[in-house]
Design a protein around this motif. Structure first.
Motif, PDB file in Angstrom:
ATOM      1  N   ARG A   1     -14.412  -9.624  -5.745  1.00  0.00           N
ATOM      2  CA  ARG A   1     -13.641  -8.664  -4.943  1.00  0.00           C
ATOM      3  C   ARG A   1     -14.088  -8.615  -3.486  1.00  0.00           C
TER       4      ARG A   1
ATOM      5  N   ARG B   1      -3.537  -7.144  -5.094  1.00  0.00           N
ATOM      6  CA  ARG B   1      -3.198  -5.729  -5.285  1.00  0.00           C
ATOM      7  C   ARG B   1      -1.708  -5.443  -5.234  1.00  0.00           C
ATOM      8  N   SER B   2      -0.915  -6.349  -4.698  1.00  0.00           N
ATOM      9  CA  SER B   2       0.504  -6.068  -4.506  1.00  0.00           C
ATOM     10  C   SER B   2       1.293  -6.195  -5.813  1.00  0.00           C
TER      11      SER B   2
ATOM     12  N   SER C   1      -5.049  -8.424  -0.716  1.00  0.00           N
ATOM     13  CA  SER C   1      -3.721  -7.834  -0.573  1.00  0.00           C
ATOM     14  C   SER C   1      -2.717  -8.507  -1.497  1.00  0.00           C
TER      15      SER C   1
END
Length: 164
Positions: free
Chosen positions: A101, A80-81, A77
């Protein structure tokens, strides 16, 4: 032959704190990337594993004002942010360095910090960003500057019954 620890999945932070303080050798489990490896290698011998992965309060992830990252926030998270990459680029880059990943999908910031490895990927950026850890325990909550959180390799300021 090793004895497998008992497993408990609490319904909230208060129940997790109670379980973690219920016996001498307990371990919190969120993503499990460090704990499972330690169990396999015989480096950790808990009699009770407290699964905190389902606790919504530990998955808080807010960037309104300052950043608030629950201990259950995953590395994925953070990677990806777009907002983390823009406002906290060193943290996003550090999270991207942790495993692949698949591991980033389950590895948590809390686990990375509580394992207290000198090689913890997120430790340095969080120190640079003046992070303060919130610790919940039997006596309530307390705030600890991250620089005071670690006591040495594999050692934190957490006492039995406390949770990041």
């Amino acid at each position: 032959m090793r004895t497998m620890p008992r497993y408990h999945r609490p319904g909230g932070i208060a129940e997790a704190v109670e379980a973690l303080g219920s016996e001498e050798r307990t371990a919190a489990l969120a993503g499990g990337t460090d704990l499972m490896n330690d169990l396999r290698l015989g480096l950790s011998h808990p009699t009770l594993v407290v699964d905190t992965a389902g606790l919504a309060d530990l998955r808080v992830f807010s960037l309104d004002g300052g950043a608030v990252l629950g201990a259950g926030t995953t590395m994925a998270s953070l990677v990806r942010s777009p907002e983390v990459r823009r406002r906290y680029p060193a943290l996003a880059e550090a999270a991207a360095l942790l495993g692949g990943r698949q591991m980033q999908t389950v590895a948590t910031i809390g686990g990375n910090l509580c394992h207290a490895s000198p090689a913890a990927e997120t430790a340095t950026p969080l120190l640079v960003y003046d992070t303060v850890a919130t610790v919940a325990g039997p006596g309530g909550r307390r705030e600890v500057p991250l620089g005071d959180f670690w006591r040495g390799p594999r050692a934190t300021c957490l006492v039995p019954g406390e949770l990041l």
